[in-house]
Structure formats: C-alpha cells, structure tokens
Design an enzyme around this catalytic site. Structure first.
Site, PDB file in Angstrom:
ATOM      1  N   LYS A   9      20.885  65.779 -39.262  1.00  0.00           N
ATOM      2  CA  LYS A   9      21.281  65.905 -40.536  1.00  0.00           C
ATOM      3  C   LYS A   9      22.627  66.035 -40.704  1.00  0.00           C
ATOM      4  O   LYS A   9      23.336  67.036 -39.911  1.00  0.00           O
ATOM      5  CB  LYS A   9      20.847  67.335 -41.166  1.00  0.00           C
ATOM      6  N   THR A  54      14.839  66.074 -39.880  1.00  0.00           N
ATOM      7  CA  THR A  54      16.091  66.422 -40.175  1.00  0.00           C
ATOM      8  C   THR A  54      16.013  67.687 -41.259  1.00  0.00           C
ATOM      9  O   THR A  54      17.121  68.508 -41.212  1.00  0.00           O
ATOM     10  CB  THR A  54      17.081  65.283 -40.750  1.00  0.00           C
ATOM     11  N   ASP A  55      15.286  67.571 -42.243  1.00  0.00           N
ATOM     12  CA  ASP A  55      15.014  68.552 -43.185  1.00  0.00           C
ATOM     13  C   ASP A  55      14.963  69.956 -42.476  1.00  0.00           C
ATOM     14  O   ASP A  55      15.588  70.998 -42.835  1.00  0.00           O
ATOM     15  CB  ASP A  55      13.899  68.340 -44.076  1.00  0.00           C
ATOM     16  N   PHE A 149      65.004  56.859 -34.887  1.00  0.00           N
ATOM     17  CA  PHE A 149      64.048  55.846 -34.139  1.00  0.00           C
ATOM     18  C   PHE A 149      65.190  54.677 -33.830  1.00  0.00           C
ATOM     19  O   PHE A 149      65.548  53.976 -34.863  1.00  0.00           O
ATOM     20  CB  PHE A 149      63.101  55.776 -34.809  1.00  0.00           C
ATOM     21  N   ARG A 166      66.250  60.209 -40.144  1.00  0.00           N
ATOM     22  CA  ARG A 166      65.214  59.898 -41.151  1.00  0.00           C
ATOM     23  C   ARG A 166      64.243  61.087 -41.267  1.00  0.00           C
ATOM     24  O   ARG A 166      64.292  62.063 -40.536  1.00  0.00           O
ATOM     25  CB  ARG A 166      64.453  58.749 -40.352  1.00  0.00           C
ATOM     26  N   GLN A 209      55.895  59.462 -31.082  1.00  0.00           N
ATOM     27  CA  GLN A 209      55.202  59.501 -29.622  1.00  0.00           C
ATOM     28  C   GLN A 209      55.723  60.618 -29.004  1.00  0.00           C
ATOM     29  O   GLN A 209      55.096  61.630 -28.382  1.00  0.00           O
ATOM     30  CB  GLN A 209      55.554  58.205 -28.820  1.00  0.00           C
ATOM     31  N   ASN A 235      52.074  58.083 -39.123  1.00  0.00           N
ATOM     32  CA  ASN A 235      53.345  58.285 -39.248  1.00  0.00           C
ATOM     33  C   ASN A 235      53.720  57.881 -40.795  1.00  0.00           C
ATOM     34  O   ASN A 235      53.548  56.618 -41.523  1.00  0.00           O
ATOM     35  CB  ASN A 235      54.179  56.941 -38.501  1.00  0.00           C
TER      36      ASN A 235
HETATM   37  O1  LIG Z   1      58.384  57.078 -34.459  1.00  0.00           O
HETATM   38  C1  LIG Z   1      58.112  55.854 -34.422  1.00  0.00           C
HETATM   39  N1  LIG Z   1      57.463  55.069 -33.660  1.00  0.00           N
HETATM   40  C2  LIG Z   1      57.079  53.791 -33.391  1.00  0.00           C
HETATM   41  O2  LIG Z   1      56.585  53.141 -32.752  1.00  0.00           O
HETATM   42  C3  LIG Z   1      57.645  52.998 -34.537  1.00  0.00           C
HETATM   43  N2  LIG Z   1      57.440  51.827 -35.160  1.00  0.00           N
HETATM   44  C4  LIG Z   1      57.891  51.714 -36.191  1.00  0.00           C
HETATM   45  O3  LIG Z   1      58.276  50.596 -36.995  1.00  0.00           O
HETATM   46  N3  LIG Z   1      58.618  52.977 -36.624  1.00  0.00           N
HETATM   47  C5  LIG Z   1      58.238  53.941 -35.652  1.00  0.00           C
HETATM   48  N4  LIG Z   1      58.569  55.200 -35.598  1.00  0.00           N
END
Ligand SMILES: O=c1[nH]c(=O)c2[nH]c(=O)[nH]c2[nH]1
Length: 283
Positions: A9, A54-55, A149, A166, A209, A235
C-alpha cells in the site's frame, strides 16, 4: 518467467494526536509499504492464498499508531517492517518508507505546518538483515556569493561564460544509510541536517560537485552512526539580468530565476570502512 516483484500500500496518510495531558503532540506521516517473497501463485494462477491484502497493510498502519503510539519515523517503519516479515511466513522482505511532515507548535493544541523540507526514511527488513536509511528532500538552500564556476571544458557548442561570483542554489535531496538499526533517530536526524546545512553555508564553492562532496563528508564527520550519504542536488540556476539596454549596471544584484532545464549533480560519499548495503537504496 515472472521476474522480481513486490506489492503493498502506497502513501497511507497518518495523523496521530498524542493526547498526553494539556499539550497535545502531533505526528504527520505518509507511509508506503512494499512486501516481497513467495508471490508466484497469485501472478501465475490467481491463487491468492499467500496474499495479505494491501488493505490490511493500511489498517495495520492505523492500528499500530493507536496501539504503539508513533515516535520517530525510523522506529515506526522498523516496527511495521518487522511485523510483516515475522508474522507472514511467505513474506521474505519488507520495505517501509515514511515521509514525515513537521508541524511547529502554536499553542497547546494548535500547530502550523512547516512548509519547507520533508524528513524521509526507508527501512528494509529481511530474515537476516535490517537497513535503515534516513534523509531529507526539498531543502532549498541558497548562497548569494562565495560561488564561482570556471576552468570548464569548452568545445564548439560552449557559450557559458566563466563566473567568478554567482548565486549557488539547490533543493537538497539527501539520503544517508545507518551502519546499525538502533540509534537516537531524532538526534541523528537533527545533527545530520545541521551538518548538511553548515557545509553548504561554509564551503567556498568552485562547483556544485565540490559542495556536494563537502556536504556528504561533513555529515559523515558529524555523525559516526552514518555509513554513507547520497545526494541529488539540482542546480537552481540564477541568470544575471541584462540591464544594459536601460543603461543600468548590474553587479550581481538582479537575477532571473531559471526553472528548467537545470543541472543535476548526484553523488555519494562513503566511509572507507562502511559495512556493505543490504538492500538497494539509491534515491
Ligand atoms: O556547479 C556547476 N557544475 C557544473 O557541472 C555546471 N555546468 C554548468 O553549466 N554550470 C555548472 N555549475
């Protein structure tokens, strides 16, 4: 041939009021149960003699909530999963997932639902193994600076400009696997959440990452009972608005909040002496 199968359920919604004195307690869960085992007959011939409805699983959630009370989601999930494996000989495995919605107290019997993240747990019980996974989803975090980045691969299709300042924003979906099955679940969850947030806040980031790894490692450092952390971090891009047509400077102040597509950064951080997982648990 019949392949792997399970049934149960999904999404039993449970609200439990604990009326212990003046001040009530409130627990709000979404419980999903999946059982596996000797279920060939029902699939091949329609013989339901091994099929617990499941009830009944739904009823068990509500009856256990009354009989045992409801504390931490991990404890309630363990109680249910063990019940099905121990009382039904044809059931060899039980997976119980709980989403827990937080309510903040407004008075002795008044509450306001907390709108943001959801606490999650997935408990898997078999005859010889128990695995507890805790987690959080929908935890939206944002750093308005301390994020860069650049230095990325540029091929013929690359248009992204390097960024030295950013916005970094994400909605954290994190799960962590416990080494054992007997922990102070409330303290473990609060400590894990705090460790994830503090790593996000405290990491000067050159990529999401890198932030992902810092968050996973931070949780493992803070919580010795946790063996492995898996994170899925969308992201949530913020694009600097081009105000030059209006002769306005825009030094990182006005952004367009992007919706989709979004980058999706996923990974796990695992202790080098972590015990092996006993069931699938990827997000
Ligand atoms: O932190 C980021 N990792 C990425 O792999 C990535 N690729 C992207 O276009 N922007 C970002 N920013």
């Amino acid at each position: 041939m019949l392949g792997p199968n399970r049934y149960g359920k999904a999404e039993t919604r449970l609200v439990r009021v604990h009326r212990d004195g003046e001040s009530h307690g409130l627990v709000d869960f979404n419980v999903s149960i999946a059982l596996s085992g000797d279920l060939t007959a029902t699939h091949l011939t329609g013989d339901n003699s091994g099929v617990l409805p499941t009830d009944t699983m739904k009823n068990t959630v509500y009856a256990f909530a009354k009989e045992h009370g409801v504390g931490e989601p991990e404890s309630f999930a363990l109680l249910l999963a063990r019940h099905f494996v121990h009382t039904q000989p044809q059931v060899h495995g039980a997976k119980v997932s709980v989403e827990s919605f937080a309510w903040d107290r407004l008075g002795p019997h008044s509450f306001r639902r907390r709108g943001d993240h959801v606490r999650t747990t997935v408990v898997t019980v078999t005859a010889d193994a128990t695995q507890v996974v805790s987690g959080v989803s929908g935890l939206v975090l944002l750093n308005s600076t301390d994020s860069e980045f650049h230095g990325f691969v540029e091929d013929g299709y690359t248009t992204l400009k390097p960024a030295t300042d950013r916005i970094l924003a994400t909605a954290v979906d994190a799960r962590w696997r416990h080494a054992g099955d007997d922990t102070d679940w409330a303290a473990s969850f609060e400590g894990s959440l705090a460790a994830l947030v503090s790593a996000f806040v405290g990491t000067y980031s050159y990529s999401l990452q890198q932030t992902l790894y810092a968050m996973g490692a931070g949780l493992l450092e803070a919580r010795p009972e946790v063996a492995e952390v898996r994170l899925a971090l969308p992201n949530k891009h913020h694009y600097l608005a081009d105000l030059s047509p209006f002769d306005l400077e825009n030094p990182g102040e006005v952004f367009i909040a992007g919706d989709r597509p979004y980058g999706l950064i996923e990974g796990s951080v695992v202790r080098d002496d972590a015990p092996a997982a006993t069931a699938e648990w990827w997000l």
